[in-house]
Design a protein around this motif. Sequence first.
Motif, PDB file in Angstrom:
ATOM      1  N   GLY A  38       0.795  -1.227   0.000  1.00  0.00           N
ATOM      2  CA  GLY A  38       0.000   0.000   0.000  1.00  0.00           C
ATOM      3  C   GLY A  38       0.823   1.271   0.000  1.00  0.00           C
ATOM      4  N   PRO A  39       1.624   1.527  -1.043  1.00  0.00           N
ATOM      5  CA  PRO A  39       2.444   2.740  -1.065  1.00  0.00           C
ATOM      6  C   PRO A  39       1.642   4.035  -1.135  1.00  0.00           C
ATOM      7  CG  PRO A  39       2.555   1.604  -3.182  1.00  0.00           C
ATOM      8  CD  PRO A  39       1.863   0.676  -2.229  1.00  0.00           C
ATOM      9  N   GLY A  40       0.394   3.945  -1.617  1.00  0.00           N
ATOM     10  CA  GLY A  40      -0.457   5.142  -1.656  1.00  0.00           C
ATOM     11  C   GLY A  40       0.146   6.241  -2.506  1.00  0.00           C
ATOM     12  N   ALA A  41       0.396   7.402  -1.887  1.00  0.00           N
ATOM     13  CA  ALA A  41       0.957   8.541  -2.628  1.00  0.00           C
ATOM     14  C   ALA A  41       2.480   8.547  -2.604  1.00  0.00           C
ATOM     15  CB  ALA A  41       0.420   9.846  -2.062  1.00  0.00           C
ATOM     16  N   GLY A  42       3.088   7.553  -1.948  1.00  0.00           N
ATOM     17  CA  GLY A  42       4.540   7.388  -2.047  1.00  0.00           C
ATOM     18  C   GLY A  42       5.375   8.060  -0.973  1.00  0.00           C
ATOM     19  N   ILE A  61      -3.406  -1.569  -4.886  1.00  0.00           N
ATOM     20  CA  ILE A  61      -4.673  -1.968  -5.516  1.00  0.00           C
ATOM     21  C   ILE A  61      -5.380  -0.800  -6.211  1.00  0.00           C
ATOM     22  CG2 ILE A  61      -6.099  -1.557  -3.452  1.00  0.00           C
ATOM     23  CD1 ILE A  61      -7.678  -4.092  -4.173  1.00  0.00           C
ATOM     24  N   ASP A  62      -5.083   0.430  -5.781  1.00  0.00           N
ATOM     25  CA  ASP A  62      -5.817   1.616  -6.244  1.00  0.00           C
ATOM     26  C   ASP A  62      -5.428   1.981  -7.685  1.00  0.00           C
ATOM     27  OD1 ASP A  62      -6.951   4.102  -6.638  1.00  0.00           O
ATOM     28  OD2 ASP A  62      -6.439   4.866  -4.648  1.00  0.00           O
ATOM     29  N   ASP A  63      -6.414   1.919  -8.594  1.00  0.00           N
ATOM     30  CA  ASP A  63      -6.188   2.213 -10.017  1.00  0.00           C
ATOM     31  C   ASP A  63      -5.579   3.598 -10.246  1.00  0.00           C
ATOM     32  OD1 ASP A  63      -7.303  -0.224 -10.607  1.00  0.00           O
ATOM     33  OD2 ASP A  63      -9.294   0.565 -11.015  1.00  0.00           O
ATOM     34  N   GLU A  64      -5.953   4.535  -9.388  1.00  0.00           N
ATOM     35  CA  GLU A  64      -5.509   5.917  -9.551  1.00  0.00           C
ATOM     36  C   GLU A  64      -4.064   6.124  -9.088  1.00  0.00           C
ATOM     37  OE1 GLU A  64      -8.320   9.774  -9.032  1.00  0.00           O
ATOM     38  OE2 GLU A  64      -7.650   8.827  -7.180  1.00  0.00           O
ATOM     39  N   LYS A  65      -3.698   5.411  -8.019  1.00  0.00           N
ATOM     40  CA  LYS A  65      -2.364   5.619  -7.426  1.00  0.00           C
ATOM     41  C   LYS A  65      -1.251   5.013  -8.283  1.00  0.00           C
ATOM     42  CE  LYS A  65      -4.245   7.542  -3.855  1.00  0.00           C
ATOM     43  NZ  LYS A  65      -5.622   7.275  -4.224  1.00  0.00           N
ATOM     44  N   VAL A  66      -1.538   3.925  -9.002  1.00  0.00           N
ATOM     45  CA  VAL A  66      -0.494   3.246  -9.769  1.00  0.00           C
ATOM     46  C   VAL A  66       0.113   4.172 -10.834  1.00  0.00           C
ATOM     47  CG1 VAL A  66       0.017   1.333 -11.328  1.00  0.00           C
ATOM     48  CG2 VAL A  66      -1.342   0.939  -9.265  1.00  0.00           C
ATOM     49  N   TYR A  68      -0.059   7.378 -10.923  1.00  0.00           N
ATOM     50  CA  TYR A  68       0.494   8.532 -10.190  1.00  0.00           C
ATOM     51  C   TYR A  68       1.909   8.219  -9.702  1.00  0.00           C
ATOM     52  CZ  TYR A  68       1.365  11.801  -6.379  1.00  0.00           C
ATOM     53  OH  TYR A  68       1.953  12.726  -5.545  1.00  0.00           O
ATOM     54  N   LEU A  69       2.082   7.038  -9.090  1.00  0.00           N
ATOM     55  CA  LEU A  69       3.385   6.646  -8.555  1.00  0.00           C
ATOM     56  C   LEU A  69       4.422   6.466  -9.672  1.00  0.00           C
ATOM     57  CD1 LEU A  69       2.185   4.055  -5.887  1.00  0.00           C
ATOM     58  CD2 LEU A  69       3.487   6.130  -5.380  1.00  0.00           C
ATOM     59  N   LYS A  70       4.001   5.818 -10.754  1.00  0.00           N
ATOM     60  CA  LYS A  70       4.936   5.574 -11.866  1.00  0.00           C
ATOM     61  C   LYS A  70       5.372   6.883 -12.520  1.00  0.00           C
ATOM     62  CE  LYS A  70       3.359   0.922 -13.088  1.00  0.00           C
ATOM     63  NZ  LYS A  70       2.724   0.075 -14.122  1.00  0.00           N
ATOM     64  N   ASN A  71       4.465   7.841 -12.547  1.00  0.00           N
ATOM     65  CA  ASN A  71       4.782   9.146 -13.131  1.00  0.00           C
ATOM     66  C   ASN A  71       5.703   9.953 -12.216  1.00  0.00           C
ATOM     67  OD1 ASN A  71       4.353  11.288 -15.144  1.00  0.00           O
ATOM     68  ND2 ASN A  71       3.288  12.329 -13.478  1.00  0.00           N
TER      69      ASN A  71
END
Length: 250
Positions: A38-42, A61-66, A68-71
């Motif tokens: 669960g890294p969330g916003a990192g 699991i969060d579609d939105e965070k993945v 965001y984190l990769k970017n």
Amino acid sequence: MYTLKKSLGQHFLKDEAIIQKIVAALLQHPFQNLLEVGPGAGALTKALIQINNIQFKAVEIDDEKVPYLKNKYPVLVDKIIHEDFLTITKPFNETFTVIGNFPYNISTQILFKILDWKDDVPVVIGMFQKEVAERAAAKPGSKTYGVLSALLQPFYEIEYLFDVPPESFNPPPKVMSGVIRLVRKGDTLLVKSDRAYMVLVKTAFNQRRKTMRNAVKSLFDATILQDEIFNRRAETLSIHEFAALTFKMS
């Protein structure tokens, strides 16, 4: 940007001093492979990816965070497992350490999942709701000692490290949080079987206000139930006493 999702129990860590304390606790036990849950916003992730000479993966699991984190952290592009932690397969072929600000709504399930991997996970550093953290680390005779304590402690030494106040998060939870460290024990408790131990502990604590004799009578012959240990309540029994009783179960 991203949104916070109550349904996923998201409270993102923002306190840099707490992040550094967690990383310091992590680095006390050397490791080659690290899994963040669960890294969330990192907030914690950004510190973890700076650790040299390790293999790092994160489960989100969060579609939105993945995306965001990769970017935000391009190094994560091929390191994020976009799945539910509770259903993933083992992420490394070798032993690995687990770390995370665990979503509070599934934190005990996360610990039981790690228990399935206990032979491959020597160390866990986890942030929990304080009440859950205290239950995991509790000793016999205390009000917080229960199923979680008795199922984890045969396999792990559990140390309560420090409190984390609500203002360390965005949004602030309504409860205190706590960080614990689990370190795999070298000697495993001798039991009739892992299943027998689990059934006994869960049955005993299911009716913790009753004496053991009344709580677990379905698991033992009447003659065994005459033993004095059955006059006691579940929260007074050590894991060693529970283990010894498994050999007397019907």
